[in-house]
Each structure stands twice: as C-alpha cells, then as structure tokens.
Design an enzyme around this catalytic site. Structure first.
Site, PDB file in Angstrom:
ATOM      1  N   PHE A  56       0.813  -1.220   0.000  1.00 57.35           N
ATOM      2  CA  PHE A  56       0.000   0.000   0.000  1.00 57.35           C
ATOM      3  C   PHE A  56       0.850   1.275   0.000  1.00 57.35           C
ATOM      4  CE2 PHE A  56      -3.562  -2.447   2.230  1.00 57.35           C
ATOM      5  CZ  PHE A  56      -4.480  -2.284   1.207  1.00 57.35           C
ATOM      6  N   THR A 111      -2.626  -6.477  -7.046  1.00 59.47           N
ATOM      7  CA  THR A 111      -2.520  -5.287  -6.196  1.00 59.47           C
ATOM      8  C   THR A 111      -3.034  -5.638  -4.818  1.00 59.47           C
ATOM      9  OG1 THR A 111      -4.803  -4.490  -6.448  1.00 59.47           O
ATOM     10  CG2 THR A 111      -3.199  -3.836  -8.142  1.00 59.47           C
ATOM     11  N   ASP A 112      -2.731  -4.818  -3.849  1.00 59.68           N
ATOM     12  CA  ASP A 112      -3.464  -4.931  -2.594  1.00 59.68           C
ATOM     13  C   ASP A 112      -4.830  -4.271  -2.809  1.00 59.68           C
ATOM     14  OD1 ASP A 112      -4.211  -5.533  -0.034  1.00 59.68           O
ATOM     15  OD2 ASP A 112      -2.352  -4.849   0.887  1.00 59.68           O
ATOM     16  N   TYR A 113      -5.680  -4.456  -1.843  1.00 60.19           N
ATOM     17  CA  TYR A 113      -7.102  -4.090  -1.886  1.00 60.19           C
ATOM     18  C   TYR A 113      -7.313  -2.599  -2.199  1.00 60.19           C
ATOM     19  CZ  TYR A 113     -11.834  -4.765   0.197  1.00 60.19           C
ATOM     20  OH  TYR A 113     -13.175  -4.874   0.452  1.00 60.19           O
ATOM     21  N   ALA A 144      -5.777  -0.724  -4.120  1.00 63.35           N
ATOM     22  CA  ALA A 144      -4.531   0.061  -4.157  1.00 63.35           C
ATOM     23  C   ALA A 144      -4.408   0.894  -5.430  1.00 63.35           C
ATOM     24  CB  ALA A 144      -3.324  -0.860  -3.994  1.00 63.35           C
TER      25      ALA A 144
END
Ligand code: NOJ
Length: 747
Positions: A256, A287-289, A291
């Site tokens: 993030f 990706t992260d959540y 992001a």
C-alpha cells in the site's frame, strides 16, 4: 453467442497439466500451449476480465466496495474472487463461471489464510518465535489442506515484510525484524502452501506480500510513507521476497505504501526492473485491496483512469477490488496509452496459474463437501496446533524457578484473557471460529489442576477504567500458592489498520498486577501475555516473577500454554523481534549500525556518545532471547581456519551442554560482523541457526558452514563481496560480545 466448451476445444488436444514453478517458464510445454490456444478464443473484454478480482463479501478485509460482482461474473468478465469459501459456496460461483459464461473459464478463489484456515495456529510472529522451519512448513501444509478443502485456491500469504516498529499493527503478521530468519521462514511457508505439485487437490498458490517496504511505514502508522535508500531496501527489505521466488512462489502482492515518492502499486523500479528483469519472476502480481484507486490519494495519479495506466504499465497483472482495470483498461488501449500486449501478458500469467492448479481439468476439484467435512479441524491438526502453541511461547523471565508449576499447588487465575476464547486466535484468523471452538488458558490449566485447586477472577477488562473486579482478584490471590495473570491486547489491536502510539498494556491491567504485587509482595506472580506486538513491559518485568509471551496461541492455545506452565513442554522459543524498554527507543533492532560515537559496555552513559540521557540503549529483551527450564552452556567457538577463500567453506562450531535439570530444545544462533565495508555494515547479523534437543547432561557439537555467499551485500545495486576481517559468534541470543575473527581472502 454460441457457448464454446473449453473442455472440447482446448483440453481434448492436450493431456493433464504439468507443474512448473513460476520461474520455470518453458513455452514448449503443454500448459503454455493450452493457454495460448485458449487466449486465441478470447475477446479483449474477456482478457481484461481475467485481471479483475472482486470480493464475494463472505467477510470483509477492507473497505466495502459495491462491485456488482455477480453481473461481471455472469458476463464472463470476472477472473477471480476473494473472501469466498466453503466447498458449497465456491461450487455455486464456479458453476456460474464454468457453465454460464461463453468460454467457461474457471474462477480463482483467493483468501487470507495467514496462520491457519479453520484450525488456527499462533499468530505469525509467534510461529516465527519457534525458529523451526519444519514446523512452519507443516503449519502452511495444514492451512493449505483445510483451505483447499473449503474451495480456496490461493492464499495471500506469506506476509514477509521486515518489521522493526512495534507501533505498526502488522508486526503480528510477519516473522519479525530479521532478514535471514524471515527469508528462511518465507521459503518454508511457500513450500508448505504450494507443496510439490499444485495439481494436488490440497495445495494452493502462495503470494509473497507486500512488495515492498511496507513494514517501514513512518512512525509505525499503517499505510504511511516509506523512504529508504536503495542499499537498505536491497539488504534488508527485499531478501525475503527473493527467497520466496527461490522457493517457487507463484504470485506477488503490491504494498500500500509509497516508496521514495512512488507508490508501490505503480512502481516500475521494483516491479519491472527488479522483480521481472533482475529476478526473472514469471508469476502474476496482484494489487493490494483498492490500491490502484489509492494512487489518486497518494497524489501520484490525476484520477482513477490515470492510476490504471500507471499500474498496468508498471507490470501489475491483477486488480484487487479497485474496479479500475475493468473500467479503464479497454479505453486506455484504444487511446494507445496502454499496449494490448500488457493485457495479454497479464491474462496469460493468470490463466497459467489456473492451469497449474488443475482447474481446467476439474474446476470443482476444490469443492468436495465430503473432503471439507473430513479435513476441517482434523484431530491431528488440533494436536499439532497445541504443539505449535507450546513451541511459539517465549519464556521472557523466570526467577527462582517460578515455572513450571507443580500440579498439587493451588492457583489463582486472574485476568481478562484467562477465559478468553475469542481473542486467543489473534487477528487475521481467516475462517477461524471466535465463538467457542478455541481452548482458553483456563480450560488448558484445568487439564492439570483439580477444580478445587483453581480459582478465577477476571480482575478487569482489557480496556476500561472499571476497578470493581480488583477486590475479588486480590482475595483469590491471597488464598493461592501461585498467581497466574493472563493479560494483553484485544486481538483487534494488532493486524491491519491497528497501529498504536502507546505500546503498554491497555486499560488498567498494569494497575491490576501492581495492586496484587503490593498486597502480596512475596507471592510468585506468573504473567502470561497475549499480544500481537512487542510491548513496553518495563513495569511488568519489575513486578512479575515469570513472564511467558504466548502471543495469540490459536485454537488449541490454552492446551499448549498449559503444557508449558506445568512443565510438560520445556519452552524453547526465542524472540524474532526486539522488545524495547520504552517507546522512545523505537525503532530498536539488534542489527543496527555502530555510529561514529558508539557507547562502551563499561560506561554506557558517557557524554557525547550515541545514547539517551533518560534510558539505556539496550532493549528490555533482545532479539533471539528466550529462556528454558534448563540451562545450556556454550563452549568457545572453534573455526576450521582463520581464513576463508572465496570458493571455500569455513566451519564454525561450538559444543552445547545441557547443564540443568530438564531435557530441552535450544536454538543455537550464528552471528557475523563485517568489520569494514564500502558501506557500513550492521554490528551483527544472524547468518544461521540450528535447533537441537539435548537431554539433561547431554552435549552436542553444532557446526555451521560459512561460504562467501553468506558474506555478500548490496552496494549501489550490485551484490558484492569484500575481503577483510569478519567477527563471528555462536550464541543463545543476539546479546553477546564477539571474540573471534576470520579473514575473507578474495582470489
Ligand atoms: C489488505 C491487506 O493489506 C492484504 O494483506 C490482504 O491480503 C488484502 N487486504 C486482502 O484481504
């Protein structure tokens, strides 16, 4: 449009999938031809669909996003889902993907299986405290077995961010502060999750996260800015990720944070230049959540469309929850801002992973209700979780043989976490039950004590100013032979978005222990701590006779902890992270640099030296510290030679003797210091460890082999080796002075 069956078009041509690690790309093999053949049938929308992941909302692991997921699934434009599990639930969704969409491409189900799926093991910082790589692998193996039986194909683990700031809630989720230990543990997790073959029904894809630097968030505040030089990045934060690749990890997740001004999710330097070009990683990156959307908040993208362009052009293959790839990728291709080949590459990598899992052979292979029933909470898993709870618990202090407890004694059990069955499984506990399945410390102790020998009082809450329970606690303490206090943090105080500016015990728990100590100055107090980060325990250390750090010990935690309290298991865990004396010392870690004005042990408060005027430099409990019920004596270190040539091996050995009254395990640690370098080097670095078992009176010689590979480091983007003097020690913790040298001689 007429529905084309993948099974007839693609799979009839080729036989079953081969398993290849993410880095063994060989276009000649079946799997790649199958993927190419499938891709030749796909529209651009369908390819983009494979790069999209939405939540099924079984549970939330981020802010709620109204994604219209079912619509995209039915249209054949959704490749993956997270937060969906159970064989039945995943079968229903898979059925839509396979039977109702044009190409019938199976969905990929991802989930945060971090320290267990249903059978929850201690939190990862606890698992790391065991310094036992076989155990780590087995934890991951069992987690994969349970998760895959419940329809999960892919875990968002291991989390291998180096973390040196206990304010950061996610220290609980990693393996601590050390590069070597975290790297070794990373390999073991990957091996355990992915097994020997992903085509097996009980193996799942692993994901190395979060790339990179996330653990260095400024001031320990989650998601915060990260600035660091390239040497630190490569020498400290990156090696665990490289180790995960060496172990065959199939996927990576972005971090993030921004890194030196460029958010990780749009950072070409780390994803293209390093991950792909330097390390040759061929798996896919998620990706992260949300992001991608967050690139706008970072101030790096003008809007979400721009963010999409930046992310895909940085080599990010899959969009978790942003919906940005779905909304903007096609438009960006038409406008010529994104090459279509990038979508093809991303789609190909994701399909390869699905083929490797065998989902095209049988999309329902992870949706077997009978297997789920037989696998979840298997008795041997719960038994193993008990063992790991014992092996993860660190005995920080134990004066006058306070522990172990004789089971004929009467015990006062006090504290808000003593009977707890909710917090004990910790944060990030996947599908773990917080409603009674876990075994509390109280229940564990009752395995050893008759009802008449145990009294209980809650004393106070984890957080609140209610002192009304103090009297009862004092009363039972007066009647008992020994006092056990189970104190700590609520599980929600660590994990994601759970940073603290205060790392003391919350609420009035410290007052509780102080009050009992004041009332009963001579009675032995055993403090059992459940928490997800190093705490400031300076006051507690002055009050308790014994301190056992059990982290959050998991589903069978109460039993594993009781096994230590009553001496069935002799503690062997060692801290994977430093415990400071106070927050002002943070960040504090054992392998710091020396400074130009280091203090001396003899005169640590000397003026004009690198010290504090109000606190020692030393931590309360150093990295590698952990006591046993027995004692171990280390002989002088012996070297096979006082010189090491580049192509040779140097052997360093020490004989360890169990000099106490119990059989026990010891984690023997090897540390090295590179005395002079073209960039300064840490004052000590862990370079090896071995866990041995010694019966009372027994001795064993532990031998470490050191090669020049162990002495390399990065300077200016290059991995280099420099001749010169190295100090070396074999020690039970990081708290020691070197007294042996060898010379590295280059050819
Ligand atoms: C956000 C977390 O940072 C990440 O570790 C996790 O895997 C995802 N959410 C999905 O839950």
């Amino acid at each position: 449009m007429k529905k084309i069956s993948i099974a007839t078009i693609v799979l009839s041509i080729f036989s079953h999938c081969l398993y290849l690690g993410a880095n063994n790309y060989n276009p000649e093999t079946d799997i790649y031809r199958k993927v190419d053949s499938l891709m030749s049938l796909m529209t651009l929308d369908e390819k983009i669909g494979q790069t999209i992941m939405y939540s099924g909302d079984w549970n939330n692991t981020g802010p709620y996003v109204n994604s219209d997921n079912m619509r995209f699934l039915k249209e054949g434009n959704l490749g993956s889902m997270l937060n969906v599990y159970t064989s039945k639930g995943t079968r229903e969704l898979q059925k839509i993907a396979v039977e109702e969409t044009r190409l019938g491409i199976p969905l990929l189900f991802g989930y945060d299986v971090i320290h267990g799926f249903k059978t929850i093991f201690p939190i990862n910082l606890g698992i790391a405290s065991g310094w036992d790589l076989e155990d780590v692998e087995e934890v991951a193996r069992i987690s994969a077995d349970e998760a895959s039986a419940a329809g999960v194909h892919w875990t968002f683990a291991p989390m291998i961010d180096i973390a040196r700031d206990p304010r950061w809630g996610r220290v609980s989720e990693g393996s601590g502060e050390d590069v070597y230990l975290t790297s070794e543990i990373a390999k073991a997790y990957v091996k355990g999750f992915q097994g020997n073959s992903l085509t097996n029904e009980n193996t799942i894809l692993a994901c190395a996260k979060h790339f990179v630097g996330y653990g260095a968030a400024q001031a320990g505040r989650d998601y915060h800015t990260v600035s660091m030089g390239d040497n630190e990045l490569r020498n400290v934060y990156m090696p665990p990720f490289k180790a995960a690749i060496d172990s065959g990890v199939e996927t990576f997740m972005t971090a993030f944070n921004e890194l030196n001004g460029v958010p990780a999710t749009a950072n070409k330097y780390i994803f293209k230049d390093i991950l792909r070009d330097e390390w040759g990683f061929n798996g896919f990156v998620v990706t992260d959540y949300t992001a991608i959307n967050e690139l706008v908040n970072h101030g790096y993208a003008e809007n979400e469309k721009h963010a999409t362009e930046l992310a895909i052009n940085s080599g990010i293959d899959m969009d978790m929850m942003s919906g940005a790839y779905r909304r903007f990728l096609k438009e960006l291709i038409i406008e010529g801002k994104v090459e279509e080949t990038l979508i093809n590459e991303a789609c190909r990598k994701i399909l390869i992973a699905k083929f490797k899992l065998g989902l095209f052979d049988d999309p329902y292979k992870y949706c077997n209700e009978q297997r789920e029933e037989e696998t979840i909470y298997r008795p041997k898993f719960l038994e193993f979780a008990r063992k790991i709870a014992s092996k993860s618990s660190v005995l920080l202090k134990n004066i006058d043989k306070t522990l172990p407890i004789n089971n004929k004694l009467t015990v006062a059990l006090i504290g808000p976490l003593a009977k707890d069955k909710k917090n004990i499984i910790g944060s990030w506990a996947a599908a773990g039950d917080r409603n009674g399945k876990a075994i509390s410390i109280y229940q564990g102790i009752k395995e050893y004590l008759d009802d008449s020998n145990i009294m209980f009082a809650r004393g106070c809450d984890i957080e609140s100013n209610d002192y009304s329970g103090f009297d009862k606690a004092i009363n039972i303490a007066k009647k008992a032979d020994k006092i056990i206090m189970v104190l700590g943090e609520d599980y929600n105080m660590s994990g994601e978005a759970a940073s603290r500016t205060n790392i003391k015990l919350p609420g009035i728990q410290t007052q509780l222990i102080k009050t009992i100590r004041d009332e009963l100055p001579n009675k032995q107090i055993i403090l059992v701590l459940m928490n997800g980060r190093p705490l400031d325990l300076t006051i507690e250390d002055s009050l308790a006779d014994a301190i056992l750090e059990v982290w959050y010990p998991g589903t069978s935690g109460g039993l594993g902890v009781a096994d230590i309290l009553f001496g069935k298991y002799n503690p062997s865990a060692k801290l994977p992270i430093t415990f400071p004396r106070n927050l002002g010392q943070v960040p504090i870690y054992y392998n710091q640099k020396n400074t130009g004005r280091p203090i001396s042990k003899e005169n640590p408060t000397e003026d004009y030296k690198s010290n504090y005027i109000d606190s020692p430099n030393t931590p309360l409990y150093p990295f590698g510290h952990g006591l046993s019920y027995t004692t171990f004596k280390y002989s002088e270190i012996k070297l096979s030679n006082d010189k090491l040539k580049e192509s040779e091996i140097l052997k360093a050995s020490s004989t360890i003797t169990n000099t106490g009254d119990y059989d026990g395990h010891e984690v023997v640690q090897l540390y090295i210091r590179d005395k002079v370098g073209s960039i300064t080097r840490p004052i000590k670095e862990l370079k090896g460890f071995k866990k041995i078992f010694l019966k009372k009176g027994e001795s064993k010689t532990v031998v470490f082999e050191i090669s020049s590979e162990d002495l390399k480091f990065y300077n200016n983007k290059k991995l280099i080796l420099e001749s010169g003097e190295f100090e070396i020690a074999i020690s039970p913790s990081s708290d020691f002075e070197f007294n042996k040298l060898f010379n590295l001689i280059l050819n």
